[in-house]
Design a protein around this motif. Structure first.
Motif, mmCIF file in Angstrom:
data_model
loop_
_atom_site.group_PDB
_atom_site.id
_atom_site.type_symbol
_atom_site.label_atom_id
_atom_site.label_comp_id
_atom_site.label_asym_id
_atom_site.label_seq_id
_atom_site.Cartn_x
_atom_site.Cartn_y
_atom_site.Cartn_z
ATOM 1 N N LEU A 98 40.143 -7.444 33.375
ATOM 2 C CA LEU A 98 39.495 -7.612 32.069
ATOM 3 C C LEU A 98 40.222 -8.637 31.204
ATOM 4 C CD1 LEU A 98 38.691 -3.884 31.162
ATOM 5 C CD2 LEU A 98 37.231 -5.552 32.352
ATOM 6 N N GLY A 99 41.271 -9.250 31.747
ATOM 7 C CA GLY A 99 42.064 -10.192 30.965
ATOM 8 C C GLY A 99 42.970 -9.452 29.994
ATOM 9 N N THR A 100 43.265 -10.072 28.881
ATOM 10 C CA THR A 100 44.059 -9.439 27.834
ATOM 11 C C THR A 100 43.162 -8.549 26.984
ATOM 12 O OG1 THR A 100 45.555 -11.344 27.733
ATOM 13 C CG2 THR A 100 45.554 -9.847 25.845
ATOM 14 N N ILE A 101 43.539 -7.285 26.836
ATOM 15 C CA ILE A 101 42.728 -6.366 26.038
ATOM 16 C C ILE A 101 42.943 -6.681 24.558
ATOM 17 C CG2 ILE A 101 42.228 -3.952 25.511
ATOM 18 C CD1 ILE A 101 41.625 -4.869 28.412
ATOM 19 N N ARG A 102 41.850 -6.959 23.866
ATOM 20 C CA ARG A 102 41.902 -7.285 22.449
ATOM 21 C C ARG A 102 41.580 -6.088 21.555
ATOM 22 N NH1 ARG A 102 45.244 -11.284 22.505
ATOM 23 N NH2 ARG A 102 44.398 -13.300 23.173
ATOM 24 N N SER A 103 40.723 -5.192 22.035
ATOM 25 C CA SER A 103 40.411 -4.021 21.224
ATOM 26 C C SER A 103 39.864 -2.907 22.099
ATOM 27 C CB SER A 103 39.407 -4.354 20.118
ATOM 28 O OG SER A 103 38.149 -4.677 20.654
ATOM 29 N N VAL A 104 40.098 -1.692 21.630
ATOM 30 C CA VAL A 104 39.497 -0.499 22.224
ATOM 31 C C VAL A 104 38.855 0.264 21.074
ATOM 32 C CG1 VAL A 104 39.870 1.646 23.490
ATOM 33 C CG2 VAL A 104 41.239 -0.381 24.041
ATOM 34 N N ARG A 105 37.583 0.558 21.222
ATOM 35 C CA ARG A 105 36.842 1.262 20.173
ATOM 36 C C ARG A 105 36.214 2.509 20.789
ATOM 37 N NH1 ARG A 105 32.366 -2.292 17.494
ATOM 38 N NH2 ARG A 105 31.315 -1.854 19.476
ATOM 39 N N THR A 106 36.388 3.641 20.134
ATOM 40 C CA THR A 106 35.914 4.886 20.726
ATOM 41 C C THR A 106 35.430 5.834 19.643
ATOM 42 O OG1 THR A 106 36.548 6.767 22.142
ATOM 43 C CG2 THR A 106 38.278 5.787 20.788
ATOM 44 N N ARG A 107 34.420 6.593 19.986
ATOM 45 C CA ARG A 107 33.843 7.562 19.045
ATOM 46 C C ARG A 107 33.572 8.858 19.794
ATOM 47 N NH1 ARG A 107 29.563 9.256 15.588
ATOM 48 N NH2 ARG A 107 30.080 8.735 13.432
ATOM 49 N N ILE A 108 34.106 9.961 19.277
ATOM 50 C CA ILE A 108 33.880 11.265 19.896
ATOM 51 C C ILE A 108 33.644 12.265 18.777
ATOM 52 C CG2 ILE A 108 36.387 11.648 20.088
ATOM 53 C CD1 ILE A 108 35.686 13.330 22.656
ATOM 54 N N SER A 109 32.393 12.590 18.551
ATOM 55 C CA SER A 109 32.008 13.489 17.472
ATOM 56 C C SER A 109 31.433 14.774 18.032
ATOM 57 C CB SER A 109 31.006 12.802 16.540
ATOM 58 O OG SER A 109 31.631 11.736 15.851
ATOM 59 N N SER A 110 31.154 15.713 17.137
ATOM 60 C CA SER A 110 30.668 17.027 17.544
ATOM 61 C C SER A 110 29.454 17.415 16.720
ATOM 62 C CB SER A 110 31.761 18.073 17.366
ATOM 63 O OG SER A 110 31.255 19.376 17.533
ATOM 64 N N PRO A 111 28.411 17.970 17.349
ATOM 65 C CA PRO A 111 27.258 18.438 16.586
ATOM 66 C C PRO A 111 27.500 19.792 15.926
ATOM 67 C CG PRO A 111 26.901 18.845 18.910
ATOM 68 C CD PRO A 111 28.197 18.087 18.804
ATOM 69 N N GLY A 112 28.593 20.457 16.257
ATOM 70 C CA GLY A 112 28.850 21.809 15.759
ATOM 71 C C GLY A 112 29.082 21.855 14.256
ATOM 72 N N ALA A 113 28.637 22.923 13.635
ATOM 73 C CA ALA A 113 28.842 23.113 12.207
ATOM 74 C C ALA A 113 30.264 23.590 11.945
ATOM 75 C CB ALA A 113 27.848 24.131 11.654
ATOM 76 N N VAL A 114 30.841 23.136 10.858
ATOM 77 C CA VAL A 114 32.209 23.503 10.536
ATOM 78 C C VAL A 114 32.346 25.006 10.339
ATOM 79 C CG1 VAL A 114 34.046 23.198 8.846
ATOM 80 C CG2 VAL A 114 32.641 21.257 9.513
ATOM 81 N N GLU A 115 31.306 25.659 9.835
ATOM 82 C CA GLU A 115 31.384 27.104 9.589
ATOM 83 C C GLU A 115 31.719 27.881 10.848
ATOM 84 O OE1 GLU A 115 29.145 25.063 8.548
ATOM 85 O OE2 GLU A 115 29.036 25.245 6.368
ATOM 86 N N GLU A 116 31.336 27.349 11.999
ATOM 87 C CA GLU A 116 31.583 28.041 13.251
ATOM 88 C C GLU A 116 33.062 28.087 13.609
ATOM 89 O OE1 GLU A 116 29.306 25.915 16.086
ATOM 90 O OE2 GLU A 116 27.370 26.369 15.169
#
Length: 327
Positions: free
Chosen positions: A141-159
């Motif tokens: 991949l050559g020189t890595i310039r950036s890594v971007r990641t998203r990991i979210s949850s559909p769960g309600a905080v009340e749980e």
């Protein structure tokens, strides 16, 4: 193997995989909280298992070689230490507690005792992540310039209120309890960051303690890592993403499970064409390969696949990203 605790999100999945494995036998489970047993104990993964009367009963059994530590994150380091002191190898779920110095001491104890301590970052064994790791490490991949990641949850905080009630699980929010999976992957690719800047919001007046909207920027000399993790987003599980951008190629993994991967190259090479293309990925059951590696390492069939130094850097970065520690 025994399992200590069932309060972790991964606890039932780990118990199921241990019970199904031909490599190990699930000797039993201990859960110290009657309330947690009431909340979680009816899961089919625990059908027919032996419930130990005490932690000492499990750790004192000489036939038990190793334990999976699957309780509340704020309590797991003490349980893992007790297991090591009883001569047991430890499969410790993530993140590695909320006391950095205690985790560092735990790693040193495991090394002195010649026992294996393996963390439960399941994406290490996901075929899509492994493709990204291999291509980045090989220079494709050559020189890595950036890594971007998203990991979210559909769960309600009340749980969360009944199962997350202390320590970093509260003050660190979703960045602490969930995003460690992808932070582990960022550190695998880029190493320990030079600087981490966390951002978080509670956004809910009824539960002001919980940091549910979170983002962290990880700075490196030649690259950036951007990590997002938000609670209560409908459909977010299918939109979890891990993106690696290099000077000769880029990888886009979305969703993470089952992994769907796209690869972009500068020119035709390495069996692929220039531009964007889909690359088929194997869909593996969670935890199976992680358990296989754990057992193989204990037996001496292979070295640990992550060093203690890596695990320490990951924990330090997770805590910094959650606002619990400065690098």
């Amino acid at each position: 193997m025994a399992q200590l605790g069932i309060g972790h999100d991964h606890a039932s999945g780990k118990a199921k995989v241990i019970a199904q494995s031909k490599e190990v036998e699930l000797a039993g489970i201990f859960e110290p909280s009657a309330r947690m047993r009431e909340l979680m104990g009816a899961n089919p993964a625990y059908d027919g298992v032996r419930w130990f009367a005490s932690q000492e009963e499990a750790l004192g059994d000489p036939s038990i070689t190793a334990v999976a530590v699957e309780g509340r994150v704020s309590e797991n380091l003490a349980v893992a230490r007790a297991a090591l002191e009883h001569g047991k190898h430890v499969w410790l779920d993530k993140p590695a507690g909320d006391d950095f110095d205690a985790f560092r001491d735990l790693l040193e104890l495991a090394t002195r005792s010649e026992l294996h301590l393996q963390l439960g970052y399941m994406f290490r064994y996901n075929s899509g992540f492994q493709f990204a790791f291999d291509w980045a490490r090989s220079g494709k991949l050559g020189t890595i310039r950036s890594v971007r990641t998203r990991i979210s949850s559909p769960g309600a905080v009340e749980e969360l209120k009944e199962t997350w009630d202390s320590g970093g699980e509260l003050s660190g929010g979703l960045m602490f309890i969930l995003a460690g999976h992808v932070i582990d992957a960022v550190v695998t690719l880029l190493g320990r960051p030079a600087k981490v800047t966390p951002f978080s919001q509670s956004t809910d007046e009824t539960i002001p303690w919980y940091r549910r909207n979170t983002l962290a920027v990880l700075e490196y000399p030649d690259a950036l890592g951007i990590v997002e993790s938000v609670a209560g987003e409908i459909g977010s599980s299918e939109l979890r993403t891990f993106e690696v951008f290099g000077t000769r190629g880029s990888v886009l993994l979305q969703p993470l499970e089952p992994p769907e991967l796209r690869l972009c190259l500068d020119v035709d090479r390495d069996g692929y064409v220039a531009g964007w293309q889909s690359v088929p990925m194997e869909n593996r059951q969670r935890y199976v390969e992680s358990l296989r590696v754990f057992v193989a390492t204990i037996r001496g069939d292979q070295p640990p696949d992550r060093s203690a130094a890596h695990d320490l850097s990951v924990q330090e970065t997770v805590m910094a990203a959650a606002g619990l520690r400065q690098l």
